[in-house]
Write a protein that holds these residues in place. Structure first.
Motif: not given
Length: 91
Positions: A18-24, A26-45
């Motif tokens: 999940l971490y290695l396949s992360r993406f941002q 809209r390149d918007l940071p969170d309220f602390k100025g850190k990037p917000i990362y997402h990952a596709w959830k194609g893994y065992d539920f």
């Protein structure tokens, strides 16, 4: 490195993937100025639910129609520890 139970390895390796396949989103940071990362959830539920319960990821409300998860700060820290454990370098 010591042996790891299969169930634990599945959870740990899913967190790493999940971490290695992360993406941002809209390149918007969170309220602390850190990037917000997402990952596709194609893994065992079940594993995704366990990672969500540990606050490493956020899937939104269950059952969720979202196709991605949010990786929390705790999840990023855990993924980095696990990558060190398995000898994996970040991008």
């Amino acid at each position: 490195m010591s042996n790891t139970e299969a169930k634990q390895a599945m959870e740990e390796l899913t967190m790493i993937l999940l971490y290695l396949s992360r993406f941002q989103d809209r390149d918007l940071p969170d309220f602390k100025g850190k990037p917000i990362y997402h990952a596709w959830k194609g893994y065992d539920f079940e594993v995704l639910n366990q990672l969500d319960d540990k606050d490493y990821i956020d899937q939104g409300r269950r059952p969720s129609r979202r196709k991605s998860v949010y990786i929390t700060e705790e999840g990023i820290e855990e993924a980095n520890k696990l990558m060190e454990k398995y000898g994996i370098k970040d991008w």
